[in-house]
Scaffold this motif. Structure first.
Motif, mmCIF file in Angstrom:
data_model
loop_
_atom_site.group_PDB
_atom_site.id
_atom_site.type_symbol
_atom_site.label_atom_id
_atom_site.label_comp_id
_atom_site.label_asym_id
_atom_site.label_seq_id
_atom_site.Cartn_x
_atom_site.Cartn_y
_atom_site.Cartn_z
ATOM 1 N N HIS A 262 -1.752 -5.949 -1.495
ATOM 2 C CA HIS A 262 -1.848 -6.667 -2.752
ATOM 3 C C HIS A 262 -3.256 -7.291 -2.828
ATOM 4 O O HIS A 262 -3.770 -7.758 -1.808
ATOM 5 N N THR A 263 -3.994 -7.236 -3.935
ATOM 6 C CA THR A 263 -3.516 -6.834 -5.236
ATOM 7 C C THR A 263 -4.090 -5.495 -5.687
ATOM 8 O O THR A 263 -3.373 -4.672 -6.275
ATOM 9 N N LYS B 169 0.686 -8.815 3.275
ATOM 10 C CA LYS B 169 0.284 -8.714 1.878
ATOM 11 C C LYS B 169 0.707 -7.373 1.275
ATOM 12 O O LYS B 169 0.091 -6.891 0.342
ATOM 13 N N SER B 170 1.742 -6.777 1.835
ATOM 14 C CA SER B 170 2.198 -5.470 1.385
ATOM 15 C C SER B 170 3.712 -5.451 1.281
ATOM 16 O O SER B 170 4.415 -6.163 2.008
ATOM 17 N N ALA B 171 4.208 -4.616 0.371
ATOM 18 C CA ALA B 171 5.659 -4.440 0.249
ATOM 19 C C ALA B 171 6.200 -3.437 1.257
ATOM 20 O O ALA B 171 7.415 -3.264 1.366
ATOM 21 N N ALA B 172 5.316 -2.771 2.007
ATOM 22 C CA ALA B 172 5.756 -1.754 2.950
ATOM 23 C C ALA B 172 6.799 -2.249 3.954
ATOM 24 O O ALA B 172 7.764 -1.532 4.243
ATOM 25 N N PRO B 173 6.670 -3.477 4.512
ATOM 26 C CA PRO B 173 7.638 -3.897 5.533
ATOM 27 C C PRO B 173 9.076 -3.968 5.027
ATOM 28 O O PRO B 173 10.008 -3.743 5.803
ATOM 29 N N PHE B 174 9.254 -4.325 3.763
ATOM 30 C CA PHE B 174 10.633 -4.490 3.299
ATOM 31 C C PHE B 174 11.092 -3.384 2.355
ATOM 32 O O PHE B 174 12.300 -3.235 2.117
ATOM 33 N N ASP C 269 4.420 -8.494 -6.323
ATOM 34 C CA ASP C 269 3.568 -7.837 -5.342
ATOM 35 C C ASP C 269 3.151 -6.494 -5.936
ATOM 36 O O ASP C 269 3.989 -5.653 -6.249
ATOM 37 N N GLN C 270 1.828 -6.285 -6.096
ATOM 38 C CA GLN C 270 1.341 -5.079 -6.747
ATOM 39 C C GLN C 270 1.748 -3.807 -6.008
ATOM 40 O O GLN C 270 1.790 -2.728 -6.604
ATOM 41 N N THR C 271 2.039 -3.901 -4.716
ATOM 42 C CA THR C 271 2.407 -2.698 -3.972
ATOM 43 C C THR C 271 3.890 -2.359 -4.102
ATOM 44 O O THR C 271 4.330 -1.310 -3.633
ATOM 45 N N LEU C 272 4.666 -3.238 -4.736
ATOM 46 C CA LEU C 272 6.117 -3.044 -4.803
ATOM 47 C C LEU C 272 6.516 -1.759 -5.530
ATOM 48 O O LEU C 272 7.304 -0.959 -5.006
ATOM 49 N N PRO C 273 5.981 -1.481 -6.741
ATOM 50 C CA PRO C 273 6.353 -0.222 -7.396
ATOM 51 C C PRO C 273 5.948 1.016 -6.605
ATOM 52 O O PRO C 273 6.638 2.034 -6.635
ATOM 53 N N PHE C 274 4.821 0.936 -5.882
ATOM 54 C CA PHE C 274 4.382 2.093 -5.103
ATOM 55 C C PHE C 274 5.355 2.386 -3.974
ATOM 56 O O PHE C 274 5.782 3.537 -3.789
#
Length: 548
Positions: free
Chosen positions: A33-34, A440-445, A466-471
């Motif tokens: 993010h972001t 700072k990433s949605a990858a872990p969850f 979190d900007q990475t959430l949709p990805f």
């Protein structure tokens, strides 16, 4: 390796290592993010929807930047799959091509040795390496602006015949179109104002007559106008938002809350030009009396370019560290030009600054437990510390090789030693950033959440995003009581978001299954109202809940 024999297998091996390190490290870190999440999500949305005209972020209209990088990103996802390598491929490729253009230009202007040196300098400059391995728009913009600069240099300073000169100028116009399609009007402002400065400096307005304005403008308009016309026809309000709000308002005001002092970019310049920072004062020396007119012309263009980029962004009301990236390829060319007359004894002194820097890094790595900022887990700092030690040792080996080469008066080999050492060291440190990037990433969850929900389960982003959430979810989320850069899209398509927390509570209670991303404060506020939520992921800055 003798200076005269610096060719063949030696350069081939170095080039293969360079390519492997450069591209092999693109997919080894999670997106953060972001910016990385934003531009990956925009490209992924375009690839999924098939709409190559109207950019959408998390399903909402998004017109802050033009579409060129989204097109390349969408093609990358369609070709290589949805992953971090595909997401970062364009900035990585753009940075690589920038290095190649700089090396080619220096070789054409000042000979083979200067071309190799310029390539080595550019390929190892910290700010170029770093920005080529994070997903932002600046690496692509820098590629096209560097093409503009180098094409004009080759047209005016390489003794080109009229036909060749015209072709180079046309390349410059086409590259300027690419710059505008990458990041907007700055793609015109930087080349145009730099040319004005050179004309005033040299009192030579014949430069403008040699720009083939009519044919060049036709090339520029043929490349840029189709998208701008189509997106404007399909989306009323685009032109006002894009040109007024995202250019003039952003530059002249603090509306985006990215203020900085007038000297904001100076530390970034000094740190970003490592390991060549000690050469910056050297670049400002006046021209030697024996320099040819073409060399002086090239130097004036490069100095005007660097000076304008630095001043232009320093006076802006909106500052981000990567904005001054377009000046670094020009600095690499300036340094390569100066190195033609370098004194070997002086160059040995220039080794001291980057060597001192990495020695300090090595010492700091042993005290990493004392340098831990509040909120950063100890294990993250331990990863940083180990990477710093490895990186420092890699550079010091390169510096030792460079010192030995300079004792033998092998300048090009010495520069390659410094460049490869610093490139490897910088790459090791960047890879260690992933330990911090996980915060700072949605990858872990995201992976864990996808095992708990199906494609029909709505996912909400409540008062935070979190900007990475949709990805990482590979789906859009429903925004709740959150606007920020989505304000324009929400205004045009109000039904795609939930405007208040009370409306979210009603929606949540009506659903048999759902998931939501939020801060701890929001979770406590909702929990006080008795909202049924099950925490499935939690760290120090966010949590994810599901129903049931």
């Amino acid at each position: 390796m003798a200076e005269a024999s610096l060719s063949g297998w030696g350069l081939g091996v170095l080039f293969v290592v360079f390519v492997g390190v450069w591209f092999g490290s693109l997919g080894l870190r999670s997106l953060i993010h972001t910016d990385e999440g934003r531009y990956a999500a925009l490209a992924l949305e375009m690839a999924r929807s098939g709409d190559w005209i109207t950019p959408r972020l998390n399903g909402l209209l998004y017109f802050e930047k033009p579409a060129f990088q989204y097109w390349i990103g969408a093609l990358s996802f369609q070709t290589f799959g949805v992953n971090e390598f595909s997401a970062r491929l364009w900035p990585g490729l753009a940075g690589f091509l920038t290095v190649a253009v700089v090396g080619f230009t220096a070789g054409r202007l000042w000979g083979r040795e200067s071309g190799i040196r310029a390539l080595a300098i550019c390929a190892s400059t910290t700010w170029i390496v770093g920005n080529s391995h994070f997903l932002t728009l600046d690496a692509g913009l820098t590629l096209f602006l560097t093409l503009v600069l180098c094409a004009v240099l080759l047209a005016d300073c390489a003794k080109a015949n009229p036909s060749s000169r015209r072709r180079w100028i046309w390349v410059a116009w086409a590259a300027m179109a690419g710059a505008v399609l990458s990041k907007g009007l700055v793609g015109i402002v930087i080349p145009g104002c730099a040319l004005v400065l050179v004309s005033l400096w040299r009192r030579d307005f014949g430069l403008w007559r040699r720009m083939h304005m009519v044919s060049g403008a036709l090339i520029f308009l043929a490349l840029t106008s189709p998208w701008f016309v189509l997106v404007s026809l399909r989306n009323p309000g685009f032109a006002e938002f894009f040109f007024i709000h995202e250019h003039f308002t952003r530059y002249l005001t603090n509306v985006h809350r990215r203020e900085g002092a007038w000297w904001y970019y100076l530390p970034l310049l000094f740190a970003g030009f490592l390991p060549w920072t000690s050469g910056l004062p050297w670049l400002m020396h006046s021209d030697k009396s024996g320099a040819g007119s073409n060399d002086i012309m090239a130097r004036h263009m490069l100095v005007a370019w660097c000076g304008f980029v630095l001043v232009f962004f320093s006076v802006s009301g909106s500052k981000l560290p990567s904005y001054i990236l377009p000046m670094f390829p020009a600095l690499a060319l300036l340094l390569a030009q100066r190195l033609r007359d370098a004194n070997v004894a002086v160059l040995r002194w220039h080794l001291l600054l980057p060597t001192l820097f990495w020695v300090i890094v090595l010492i700091a790595s042993t005290q990493i437990h004392r340098l831990r900022p509040a909120g950063i887990p100890t294990e993250v700092m331990e990863v940083f510390g180990a990477a710093m030690r490895i990186a420092a040792l890699l550079y010091l080996v390169g510096a030792a090789i460079a010192w030995c080469c300079l004792r033998r008066r092998q300048v090009t080999a010495a520069l390659l030693g410094v460049a490869m050492g610093h490139l490897l060291a910088t790459t090791v440190v960047m890879q260690s950033h992933d330990a911090y990037g996980q915060l700072k990433s949605a990858a872990p969850f995201a992976e864990a959440l996808l095992r708990l929900i199906d494609q029909d389960t709505p996912v909400f982003a409540v008062r935070s995003y979190d900007q990475t959430l949709p990805f990482y979810l590979q789906r859009n989320v429903v925004l709740v009581d959150y606007a920020d850069e989505f304000a324009f899209g929400q205004l045009k398509e109000p039904g795609k978001s939930i405007t208040s927390l009370d409306d979210f509570v009603v929606r949540w209670q009506s659903l048999p299954r759902a998931a939501a991303y939020m801060s701890h404060d929001t979770w406590r506020e909702l929990g006080q109202g008795g909202l049924p939520m099950r925490v499935v992921f939690e760290d120090q800055r966010r949590l994810v809940v599901t129903k049931p």
